[in-house]
Design a protein around this motif. Structure first.
Motif, mmCIF file in Angstrom:
data_model
loop_
_atom_site.group_PDB
_atom_site.id
_atom_site.type_symbol
_atom_site.label_atom_id
_atom_site.label_comp_id
_atom_site.label_asym_id
_atom_site.label_seq_id
_atom_site.Cartn_x
_atom_site.Cartn_y
_atom_site.Cartn_z
ATOM 1 N N ILE A 16 49.315 22.154 80.630
ATOM 2 C CA ILE A 16 48.810 23.514 80.417
ATOM 3 C C ILE A 16 48.674 23.735 78.920
ATOM 4 N N ASP A 17 47.503 24.239 78.511
ATOM 5 C CA ASP A 17 47.241 24.518 77.106
ATOM 6 C C ASP A 17 46.670 25.924 76.965
ATOM 7 N N LEU A 18 47.146 26.642 75.970
ATOM 8 C CA LEU A 18 46.611 27.951 75.622
ATOM 9 C C LEU A 18 45.912 27.802 74.280
ATOM 10 N N VAL A 19 44.614 28.078 74.278
ATOM 11 C CA VAL A 19 43.809 27.992 73.064
ATOM 12 C C VAL A 19 43.547 29.424 72.608
ATOM 13 N N TYR A 20 43.779 29.684 71.321
ATOM 14 C CA TYR A 20 43.625 31.054 70.834
ATOM 15 C C TYR A 20 43.188 31.073 69.381
ATOM 16 N N GLU A 21 42.767 32.246 68.954
ATOM 17 C CA GLU A 21 42.405 32.491 67.563
ATOM 18 C C GLU A 21 43.367 33.558 67.059
ATOM 19 N N ASN A 22 43.953 33.351 65.891
ATOM 20 C CA ASN A 22 45.006 34.235 65.381
ATOM 21 C C ASN A 22 44.671 35.716 65.393
ATOM 22 N N SER A 23 43.445 36.075 65.118
ATOM 23 C CA SER A 23 43.099 37.491 65.030
ATOM 24 C C SER A 23 42.759 38.120 66.385
ATOM 25 N N CYS A 24 42.735 37.340 67.443
ATOM 26 C CA CYS A 24 42.385 37.866 68.762
ATOM 27 C C CYS A 24 43.542 38.708 69.319
ATOM 28 N N PRO A 25 43.282 39.960 69.676
ATOM 29 C CA PRO A 25 44.352 40.829 70.180
ATOM 30 C C PRO A 25 44.725 40.564 71.642
ATOM 31 N N ASN A 26 44.028 39.642 72.296
ATOM 32 C CA ASN A 26 44.231 39.422 73.727
ATOM 33 C C ASN A 26 45.159 38.265 74.064
ATOM 34 N N VAL A 27 45.668 37.585 73.057
ATOM 35 C CA VAL A 27 46.489 36.394 73.280
ATOM 36 C C VAL A 27 47.772 36.735 74.030
ATOM 37 N N ASP A 28 48.455 37.803 73.647
ATOM 38 C CA ASP A 28 49.698 38.171 74.337
ATOM 39 C C ASP A 28 49.446 38.505 75.803
ATOM 40 N N HIS A 29 48.314 39.117 76.083
ATOM 41 C CA HIS A 29 47.948 39.419 77.472
ATOM 42 C C HIS A 29 47.816 38.125 78.282
ATOM 43 N N ALA A 30 47.185 37.121 77.697
ATOM 44 C CA ALA A 30 47.046 35.823 78.368
ATOM 45 C C ALA A 30 48.402 35.163 78.564
ATOM 46 N N ARG A 31 49.270 35.247 77.562
ATOM 47 C CA ARG A 31 50.624 34.679 77.700
ATOM 48 C C ARG A 31 51.383 35.352 78.848
ATOM 49 N N GLU A 32 51.272 36.661 78.941
ATOM 50 C CA GLU A 32 51.950 37.396 80.023
ATOM 51 C C GLU A 32 51.439 36.951 81.387
ATOM 52 N N ARG A 33 50.128 36.837 81.507
ATOM 53 C CA ARG A 33 49.546 36.415 82.789
ATOM 54 C C ARG A 33 49.946 34.983 83.128
ATOM 55 N N LEU A 34 49.949 34.115 82.143
ATOM 56 C CA LEU A 34 50.341 32.726 82.367
ATOM 57 C C LEU A 34 51.799 32.660 82.794
ATOM 58 N N THR A 35 52.657 33.417 82.160
ATOM 59 C CA THR A 35 54.072 33.474 82.543
ATOM 60 C C THR A 35 54.215 33.950 83.985
ATOM 61 N N GLN A 36 53.499 35.004 84.347
ATOM 62 C CA GLN A 36 53.563 35.525 85.719
ATOM 63 C C GLN A 36 53.115 34.473 86.727
ATOM 64 N N ALA A 37 52.033 33.783 86.433
ATOM 65 C CA ALA A 37 51.506 32.773 87.352
ATOM 66 C C ALA A 37 52.484 31.616 87.521
ATOM 67 N N LEU A 38 53.065 31.147 86.430
ATOM 68 C CA LEU A 38 54.025 30.048 86.518
ATOM 69 C C LEU A 38 55.263 30.467 87.308
ATOM 70 N N GLN A 39 55.740 31.689 87.090
ATOM 71 C CA GLN A 39 56.884 32.182 87.857
ATOM 72 C C GLN A 39 56.531 32.297 89.337
ATOM 73 N N GLU A 40 55.337 32.776 89.637
ATOM 74 C CA GLU A 40 54.893 32.900 91.025
ATOM 75 C C GLU A 40 54.846 31.540 91.715
ATOM 76 N N CYS A 41 54.503 30.508 90.955
ATOM 77 C CA CYS A 41 54.431 29.148 91.498
ATOM 78 C C CYS A 41 55.762 28.402 91.406
ATOM 79 N N ALA A 42 56.794 29.080 90.925
ATOM 80 C CA ALA A 42 58.123 28.487 90.747
ATOM 81 C C ALA A 42 58.065 27.248 89.856
ATOM 82 N N LEU A 43 57.264 27.352 88.790
ATOM 83 C CA LEU A 43 57.137 26.272 87.815
ATOM 84 C C LEU A 43 57.788 26.695 86.501
ATOM 85 N N PRO A 44 58.205 25.739 85.682
ATOM 86 C CA PRO A 44 58.784 26.091 84.381
ATOM 87 C C PRO A 44 57.776 26.873 83.541
#
Length: 114
Positions: A16-44
């Motif tokens: 799993i890779d997260l590609v981002y640009e430092n000035s993009c305000p949406n990166v934390d939103h993507a991290r939150e969604r990725l965390t939720q999805a991994l937890q839902e799948c019972a993955l680290p």
């Protein structure tokens, strides 16, 4: 494959890779969604992050807008990379437009059949 091997296979996440640009305000939103999805799948809850403007970021990853979540090297939205891109992305989800892929899109991409 015995039951122990099946358990190990189920709990090992795909790359799993997260590609981002430092000035993009949406990166934390993507991290939150990725965390939720991994937890839902019972993955680290773990992935690699790549800032598109750093020299160690793979060249192919620099073609994605920010944020992009790649699982097994493929964009969870199914989009192909652009020839070059340094902007924030907008995703089309079942709920409409969003600034990050939906948890459902990420869960689907995490599926072993994906």
């Amino acid at each position: 494959m015995d039951s122990k091997d099946k358990e190990t296979t189920r709990t090992c996440p795909p790359p799993i890779d997260l590609v981002y640009e430092n000035s993009c305000p949406n990166v934390d939103h993507a991290r939150e969604r990725l965390t939720q999805a991994l937890q839902e799948c019972a993955l680290p809850v773990a992935w690699r992050e790549w800032e598109v403007n750093t020299p160690d970021t793979p060249k192919a990853y620099r073609q994605y807008g920010s944020p992009t979540i790649l699982i097994r090297g493929k964009d969870v939205s199914g989009d192909e990379p652009a020839t070059s891109c340094s902007s924030c992305r907008v995703y089309v989800t079942t709920e409409g437009y969003d600034t990050a892929p939906s948890v459902q899109q990420i869960v689907k991409a995490l599926s072993p059949a994906a």
